[in-house]
Design a protein around this motif. Structure first.
Motif, PDB file in Angstrom:
ATOM      1  N   ASN A  93       0.847  -1.189   0.000  1.00  0.00           N
ATOM      2  CA  ASN A  93       0.000   0.000   0.000  1.00  0.00           C
ATOM      3  C   ASN A  93       0.886   1.244   0.000  1.00  0.00           C
ATOM      4  N   PRO A  94       0.789   2.101  -1.024  1.00  0.00           N
ATOM      5  CA  PRO A  94       1.645   3.295  -1.095  1.00  0.00           C
ATOM      6  C   PRO A  94       1.543   4.194   0.130  1.00  0.00           C
ATOM      7  N   ASP A  95       0.404   4.167   0.817  1.00  0.00           N
ATOM      8  CA  ASP A  95       0.235   5.012   1.996  1.00  0.00           C
ATOM      9  C   ASP A  95       1.212   4.658   3.104  1.00  0.00           C
ATOM     10  N   PHE A  96       1.728   3.438   3.092  1.00  0.00           N
ATOM     11  CA  PHE A  96       2.605   2.977   4.168  1.00  0.00           C
ATOM     12  C   PHE A  96       4.045   2.763   3.705  1.00  0.00           C
ATOM     13  N   SER A  97       4.368   3.199   2.501  1.00  0.00           N
ATOM     14  CA  SER A  97       5.689   2.903   1.943  1.00  0.00           C
ATOM     15  C   SER A  97       6.826   3.494   2.767  1.00  0.00           C
ATOM     16  N   GLN A  98       6.573   4.607   3.460  1.00  0.00           N
ATOM     17  CA  GLN A  98       7.632   5.261   4.231  1.00  0.00           C
ATOM     18  C   GLN A  98       7.436   5.105   5.735  1.00  0.00           C
ATOM     19  N   VAL A  99       6.537   4.224   6.138  1.00  0.00           N
ATOM     20  CA  VAL A  99       6.262   4.036   7.567  1.00  0.00           C
ATOM     21  C   VAL A  99       7.128   2.894   8.109  1.00  0.00           C
ATOM     22  N   PRO A 100       8.017   3.160   9.062  1.00  0.00           N
ATOM     23  CA  PRO A 100       8.801   2.082   9.655  1.00  0.00           C
ATOM     24  C   PRO A 100       7.904   1.072  10.375  1.00  0.00           C
ATOM     25  N   ILE A 101       8.231  -0.203  10.218  1.00  0.00           N
ATOM     26  CA  ILE A 101       7.483  -1.282  10.844  1.00  0.00           C
ATOM     27  C   ILE A 101       8.411  -2.070  11.758  1.00  0.00           C
ATOM     28  N   VAL A 146      12.180  -9.695   5.775  1.00  0.00           N
ATOM     29  CA  VAL A 146      12.101  -9.997   4.341  1.00  0.00           C
ATOM     30  C   VAL A 146      10.795  -9.448   3.753  1.00  0.00           C
ATOM     31  N   ALA A 147       9.711  -9.512   4.541  1.00  0.00           N
ATOM     32  CA  ALA A 147       8.409  -9.035   4.072  1.00  0.00           C
ATOM     33  C   ALA A 147       8.309  -7.517   4.059  1.00  0.00           C
ATOM     34  N   GLY A 148       9.251  -6.839   4.751  1.00  0.00           N
ATOM     35  CA  GLY A 148       9.226  -5.385   4.717  1.00  0.00           C
ATOM     36  C   GLY A 148       9.315  -4.680   6.054  1.00  0.00           C
ATOM     37  N   ALA A 149       9.459  -5.417   7.158  1.00  0.00           N
ATOM     38  CA  ALA A 149       9.654  -4.772   8.458  1.00  0.00           C
ATOM     39  C   ALA A 149      11.063  -4.188   8.538  1.00  0.00           C
ATOM     40  N   ASP A 150      11.266  -3.296   9.502  1.00  0.00           N
ATOM     41  CA  ASP A 150      12.511  -2.551   9.579  1.00  0.00           C
ATOM     42  C   ASP A 150      13.298  -2.773  10.862  1.00  0.00           C
ATOM     43  N   LEU A 151      12.659  -3.191  11.917  1.00  0.00           N
ATOM     44  CA  LEU A 151      13.351  -3.432  13.172  1.00  0.00           C
ATOM     45  C   LEU A 151      12.622  -4.506  13.972  1.00  0.00           C
ATOM     46  N   LYS A 177      23.032 -10.511  10.909  1.00  0.00           N
ATOM     47  CA  LYS A 177      23.062 -10.776   9.467  1.00  0.00           C
ATOM     48  C   LYS A 177      22.164  -9.808   8.703  1.00  0.00           C
ATOM     49  N   LEU A 178      20.995  -9.520   9.278  1.00  0.00           N
ATOM     50  CA  LEU A 178      20.049  -8.624   8.618  1.00  0.00           C
ATOM     51  C   LEU A 178      20.494  -7.165   8.687  1.00  0.00           C
ATOM     52  N   GLY A 179      21.259  -6.819   9.717  1.00  0.00           N
ATOM     53  CA  GLY A 179      21.742  -5.448   9.861  1.00  0.00           C
ATOM     54  C   GLY A 179      20.666  -4.453  10.240  1.00  0.00           C
ATOM     55  N   VAL A 180      19.686  -4.901  11.040  1.00  0.00           N
ATOM     56  CA  VAL A 180      18.572  -4.033  11.434  1.00  0.00           C
ATOM     57  C   VAL A 180      18.626  -3.760  12.937  1.00  0.00           C
ATOM     58  N   PRO A 181      17.942  -2.717  13.403  1.00  0.00           N
ATOM     59  CA  PRO A 181      17.903  -2.435  14.837  1.00  0.00           C
ATOM     60  C   PRO A 181      17.111  -3.482  15.609  1.00  0.00           C
ATOM     61  N   ILE A 182      17.409  -3.583  16.900  1.00  0.00           N
ATOM     62  CA  ILE A 182      16.671  -4.481  17.784  1.00  0.00           C
ATOM     63  C   ILE A 182      16.441  -3.796  19.124  1.00  0.00           C
ATOM     64  N   ALA A 183      15.238  -3.975  19.679  1.00  0.00           N
ATOM     65  CA  ALA A 183      14.915  -3.505  21.020  1.00  0.00           C
ATOM     66  C   ALA A 183      15.076  -4.667  21.986  1.00  0.00           C
ATOM     67  N   LEU A 184      15.867  -4.446  23.036  1.00  0.00           N
ATOM     68  CA  LEU A 184      16.124  -5.458  24.055  1.00  0.00           C
ATOM     69  C   LEU A 184      15.403  -5.061  25.337  1.00  0.00           C
ATOM     70  N   MET A 185      14.525  -5.931  25.817  1.00  0.00           N
ATOM     71  CA  MET A 185      13.715  -5.627  26.987  1.00  0.00           C
ATOM     72  C   MET A 185      14.078  -6.514  28.162  1.00  0.00           C
ATOM     73  N   HIS A 186      13.970  -5.976  29.353  1.00  0.00           N
ATOM     74  CA  HIS A 186      14.177  -6.778  30.557  1.00  0.00           C
ATOM     75  C   HIS A 186      12.906  -7.523  30.939  1.00  0.00           C
ATOM     76  N   SER A 187      13.038  -8.791  31.204  1.00  0.00           N
ATOM     77  CA  SER A 187      11.955  -9.595  31.758  1.00  0.00           C
ATOM     78  C   SER A 187      12.570 -10.783  32.472  1.00  0.00           C
ATOM     79  N   ARG A 188      11.712 -11.590  33.049  1.00  0.00           N
ATOM     80  CA  ARG A 188      12.128 -12.848  33.663  1.00  0.00           C
ATOM     81  C   ARG A 188      11.107 -13.908  33.304  1.00  0.00           C
ATOM     82  N   GLY A 189      11.581 -15.123  33.108  1.00  0.00           N
ATOM     83  CA  GLY A 189      10.670 -16.224  32.830  1.00  0.00           C
ATOM     84  C   GLY A 189       9.943 -16.057  31.513  1.00  0.00           C
ATOM     85  N   THR A 190       8.737 -16.601  31.461  1.00  0.00           N
ATOM     86  CA  THR A 190       7.868 -16.520  30.289  1.00  0.00           C
ATOM     87  C   THR A 190       6.587 -15.798  30.686  1.00  0.00           C
TER      88      THR A 190
END
Length: 290
Positions: free
Chosen positions: A98-106, A121-126, A145-158
């Motif tokens: 959808n062109p409306d979302f072409s510049q929206v980071p996912i 691969v489908a188009g997400a960015d981080l 390998k992908l060279g994309v950003p990652i958010a690392l969160m603190h948690s414990r267990g599942t």
């Protein structure tokens, strides 16, 4: 002023959109394509409803769309890999067509390396991993390998066990040490330090008082040298404070928590109510980041 320290961090560019840390608060709009998320489960788990909600959030000022197919609420059941892929990949593909979302980071909200890879691969960015790479040993190598950003969160267990794991000797120190170890692990795997975001994990293996302490002590996390992501939106600690059992009626409480997070130096807020929090952030930014 604590929030201004983020100005020293390297800026990002995602889909030609600049992210200049410390200049403003960025909004990550929550798009749960699940039947069982704590506040909006079942509302956006069809392709049409997900796309409509994405359009609403982007129009309202979302800087990033965070798409998740596995609920991480307390006691949530784990879905199969196939089910998670079936939930998130068609939505990402449809957004990118959808062109409306072409510049929206996912962002893809997942703890599975296979899902992360397929989403990029489908188009997400981080990648937004609430386990900080601890649930899947392949997460860090895939991200490197992908060279994309990652958010690392603190948690414990599942999600099924985390709320039984809330005993800490020194809450803030232990969260900082955990995140520091995960940052080191990510870098050792080949991830660029400037591509790492940290999240103290409000509501994940935390009691109400602990969530409040994290918000009060957010400047302590700036020493880790990464942009800070915080998710307070509609969470149960807010409901307890304002005696509101319905997550969708916690907007004013969420607004107060968001302002507190901004004062503490948060760079990205993960929110459900984008339009309302957009206004909250603009006013808070004018006061605290001017």
């Amino acid at each position: 002023m604590s929030s201004l320290s983020s100005k020293n961090l390297a800026a990002w560019t995602l889909r030609d959109r600049p992210f200049q840390w410390g200049q403003q608060t960025y909004l990550m709009g929550v798009l749960n394509v699940t039947p069982d998320s704590f506040s909006d489960g079942g509302q956006f788990n069809s392709l049409e409803s997900a796309l409509n909600q994405a359009q609403k959030m982007v129009t309202s000022g979302a800087d990033i769309l965070d798409i998740g197919g596995q609920s991480t609420r307390p006691n949530a059941e784990e879905v199969t890999l196939a089910e998670e892929l079936d939930r998130v990949i068609p939505v990402i593909q449809a957004l990118r067509q959808n062109p409306d979302f072409s510049q929206v980071p996912i962002s893809i909200d997942t703890t599975r390396a296979t899902v992360a890879n397929a989403a990029i691969v489908a188009g997400a960015d981080l990648i937004n991993d609430v386990s900080s790479g601890t649930f899947d040993a392949e997460m860090f190598p895939i991200v490197a390998k992908l060279g994309v950003p990652i958010a690392l969160m603190h948690s414990r267990g599942t999600p099924k066990t985390m709320q039984t794991l809330t005993d800490y000797q020194d809450l803030i120190r232990e969260i900082v040490e955990f995140l520091e170890l995960r940052i080191r692990g990510a870098i050792a795997a080949g991830i660029d330090r400037h591509q790492i975001i940290i999240d103290p994990g409000i509501g994940f293996a935390k009691k109400q008082a602990q969530n409040l302490e994290i918000l009060h002590q957010l400047p302590a996390f700036q020493g880790l040298g990464c942009p800070i992501l915080v998710g307070v939106s509609r969470k149960s600690f807010i409901g307890h404070i304002i005696s509101q059992p319905d997550p969708q009626k916690r907007g004013w409480g969420t607004a107060a928590a968001c302002v507190s997070a901004i004062v503490g130096g948060t760079d990205i807020l993960r929110v459900h109510d984008v339009s309302e929090m957009h206004d909250v952030c603009r006013v808070a930014d004018a006061i605290w980041r001017s």
